[in-house]
Scaffold this motif. Sequence first.
Motif, PDB file in Angstrom:
ATOM      1  N   UNK A 209     -44.867  13.770 -14.934  1.00 22.41           N
ATOM      2  CA  UNK A 209     -43.424  13.958 -14.773  1.00 22.41           C
ATOM      3  C   UNK A 209     -42.707  12.732 -15.304  1.00 22.41           C
ATOM      4  N   UNK A 210     -41.788  12.945 -16.245  1.00 19.16           N
ATOM      5  CA  UNK A 210     -41.103  11.805 -16.868  1.00 19.16           C
ATOM      6  C   UNK A 210     -39.608  11.794 -16.598  1.00 19.16           C
ATOM      7  N   UNK A 211     -38.991  12.956 -16.358  1.00 19.23           N
ATOM      8  CA  UNK A 211     -37.541  13.086 -16.191  1.00 19.23           C
ATOM      9  C   UNK A 211     -36.784  12.567 -17.418  1.00 19.23           C
ATOM     10  N   UNK A 212     -37.377  12.747 -18.588  1.00 15.47           N
ATOM     11  CA  UNK A 212     -36.753  12.307 -19.829  1.00 15.47           C
ATOM     12  C   UNK A 212     -36.290  13.476 -20.696  1.00 15.47           C
ATOM     13  N   UNK A 213     -36.600  14.704 -20.285  1.00 18.71           N
ATOM     14  CA  UNK A 213     -36.300  15.866 -21.112  1.00 18.71           C
ATOM     15  C   UNK A 213     -34.859  16.324 -21.026  1.00 18.71           C
ATOM     16  N   UNK A 214     -34.523  17.282 -21.856  1.00 22.63           N
ATOM     17  CA  UNK A 214     -33.144  17.776 -21.924  1.00 22.63           C
ATOM     18  C   UNK A 214     -32.744  18.582 -20.694  1.00 22.63           C
ATOM     19  N   UNK A 215     -33.696  19.253 -20.057  1.00 19.25           N
ATOM     20  CA  UNK A 215     -33.355  20.064 -18.880  1.00 19.25           C
ATOM     21  C   UNK A 215     -32.890  19.173 -17.730  1.00 19.25           C
ATOM     22  N   UNK A 216     -33.631  18.102 -17.461  1.00 20.74           N
ATOM     23  CA  UNK A 216     -33.246  17.209 -16.358  1.00 20.74           C
ATOM     24  C   UNK A 216     -31.961  16.479 -16.692  1.00 20.74           C
ATOM     25  N   UNK A 217     -31.695  16.224 -17.979  1.00 23.21           N
ATOM     26  CA  UNK A 217     -30.424  15.602 -18.368  1.00 23.21           C
ATOM     27  C   UNK A 217     -29.262  16.513 -18.003  1.00 23.21           C
ATOM     28  N   UNK A 218     -29.416  17.799 -18.291  1.00 25.24           N
ATOM     29  CA  UNK A 218     -28.362  18.750 -17.934  1.00 25.24           C
ATOM     30  C   UNK A 218     -28.170  18.831 -16.422  1.00 25.24           C
ATOM     31  N   UNK A 219     -29.268  18.745 -15.665  1.00 25.03           N
ATOM     32  CA  UNK A 219     -29.164  18.782 -14.213  1.00 25.03           C
ATOM     33  C   UNK A 219     -28.432  17.544 -13.694  1.00 25.03           C
ATOM     34  N   UNK A 220     -28.731  16.388 -14.288  1.00 30.68           N
ATOM     35  CA  UNK A 220     -28.021  15.169 -13.905  1.00 30.68           C
ATOM     36  C   UNK A 220     -26.529  15.303 -14.189  1.00 30.68           C
ATOM     37  N   UNK A 221     -26.202  15.801 -15.383  1.00 34.71           N
ATOM     38  CA  UNK A 221     -24.794  15.963 -15.768  1.00 34.71           C
ATOM     39  C   UNK A 221     -24.093  16.910 -14.806  1.00 34.71           C
ATOM     40  N   UNK A 222     -24.766  17.992 -14.432  1.00 36.37           N
ATOM     41  CA  UNK A 222     -24.181  18.962 -13.511  1.00 36.37           C
ATOM     42  C   UNK A 222     -23.926  18.334 -12.142  1.00 36.37           C
ATOM     43  N   UNK A 223     -24.890  17.553 -11.652  1.00 37.36           N
ATOM     44  CA  UNK A 223     -24.726  16.889 -10.348  1.00 37.36           C
ATOM     45  C   UNK A 223     -23.573  15.882 -10.390  1.00 37.36           C
ATOM     46  N   UNK A 224     -23.505  15.106 -11.484  1.00 37.47           N
ATOM     47  CA  UNK A 224     -22.438  14.115 -11.612  1.00 37.47           C
ATOM     48  C   UNK A 224     -21.083  14.796 -11.692  1.00 37.47           C
ATOM     49  N   UNK A 225     -20.993  15.879 -12.480  1.00 38.46           N
ATOM     50  CA  UNK A 225     -19.712  16.569 -12.639  1.00 38.46           C
ATOM     51  C   UNK A 225     -19.237  17.160 -11.324  1.00 38.46           C
ATOM     52  N   UNK A 226     -20.156  17.709 -10.545  1.00 35.34           N
ATOM     53  CA  UNK A 226     -19.776  18.269  -9.247  1.00 35.34           C
ATOM     54  C   UNK A 226     -19.228  17.182  -8.329  1.00 35.34           C
ATOM     55  N   UNK A 227     -19.869  16.014  -8.376  1.00 40.35           N
ATOM     56  CA  UNK A 227     -19.394  14.903  -7.535  1.00 40.35           C
ATOM     57  C   UNK A 227     -18.024  14.420  -7.992  1.00 40.35           C
ATOM     58  N   UNK A 228     -17.802  14.361  -9.304  1.00 37.99           N
ATOM     59  CA  UNK A 228     -16.508  13.937  -9.837  1.00 37.99           C
ATOM     60  C   UNK A 228     -15.417  14.914  -9.418  1.00 37.99           C
ATOM     61  N   UNK A 229     -15.693  16.215  -9.540  1.00 42.94           N
ATOM     62  CA  UNK A 229     -14.709  17.231  -9.156  1.00 42.94           C
ATOM     63  C   UNK A 229     -14.407  17.129  -7.660  1.00 42.94           C
ATOM     64  N   UNK A 230     -15.420  16.876  -6.844  1.00 42.70           N
ATOM     65  CA  UNK A 230     -15.201  16.731  -5.409  1.00 42.70           C
ATOM     66  C   UNK A 230     -14.243  15.582  -5.112  1.00 42.70           C
ATOM     67  N   UNK A 231     -14.416  14.461  -5.812  1.00 40.83           N
ATOM     68  CA  UNK A 231     -13.533  13.309  -5.607  1.00 40.83           C
ATOM     69  C   UNK A 231     -12.109  13.635  -6.044  1.00 40.83           C
ATOM     70  N   UNK A 232     -11.971  14.330  -7.184  1.00 38.36           N
ATOM     71  CA  UNK A 232     -10.639  14.688  -7.660  1.00 38.36           C
ATOM     72  C   UNK A 232      -9.953  15.641  -6.695  1.00 38.36           C
ATOM     73  N   UNK A 233     -10.684  16.642  -6.226  1.00 35.72           N
ATOM     74  CA  UNK A 233     -10.112  17.624  -5.310  1.00 35.72           C
ATOM     75  C   UNK A 233      -9.692  16.953  -4.004  1.00 35.72           C
ATOM     76  N   UNK A 234     -10.473  15.988  -3.537  1.00 41.72           N
ATOM     77  CA  UNK A 234     -10.120  15.266  -2.315  1.00 41.72           C
ATOM     78  C   UNK A 234      -8.783  14.553  -2.467  1.00 41.72           C
TER      79      UNK A 234
END
Length: 250
Positions: A107-132
């Motif tokens: 397991x390396x967590x260097x692939x494109x799938x995990x990158x998209x998952x990271x981006x999705x998690x970060x975006x959700x957190x950003x939206x939560x802060x904005x909505x707050x």
Amino acid sequence: MHENSPEHTKNMGSWKELESRIEKGQTIDKVELALINNEQRRWREVLTRFVAIIHSLAERNLPLRGSTYTLYQPNNGNFLKEVELMAQFDPVLKEHIVRVQGGASHTSYLGNIIQNEFIDCISKRVVECMVTEIRQSKYFSIILDCTPDLSHKEQLSVIIRIVTAEGTAQIKEYFIGFLEAEQTTGEDLSRLILKKLEELNIPFEDCRGQSYENGANMRGKNKGVQARLLQLNPRALFVPCGAHTVNLVV
């Protein structure tokens, strides 16, 4: 009789001894637990660095991936290049790359799938802060615009404008995201934006302004988005988009 029996006394002694060893961390699997905790700590440090790299590239609007997904290849993209650069100075990433290249870790967590998952998690957190912050400010305005993407699908961009309630008053605009519009009628676009506000738990009755382009489906007085939203909230006053007005004049 049971409490005074040798069997009960022996088992109670074993139970209390085990309880004491668990509290002091002196059980027989102490070494294994230490290895597990160290491995958890290592992965946390690795993933923290990956998230920091993605955050840095996203702030500069730089693409993450290239034409290959392999380390130390010429066209493997900005993300892997940043990992390679940090590994020259950071012992955590250096050890991680050595493990991956040596086959010690599958397991390396260097692939494109995990990158998209990271981006999705970060975006959700950003939206939560904005909505707050939007909820804290209570009143807001919405700015909408439609434009087709490369696949010729109509995208509705959603921006919410607020005045901050804490400290010095500041005007802020938050880009909430793109909504895919299957139909571009005033009714469908109105339903789309109202559904998005409901998902974010932002009450539309607190809306105090609308600003759209000059198309009939957006600013139409009878069936446009602004007319339909005014029926639901008469205080959501409509202001035409100045940029689109200038473009039409030119």
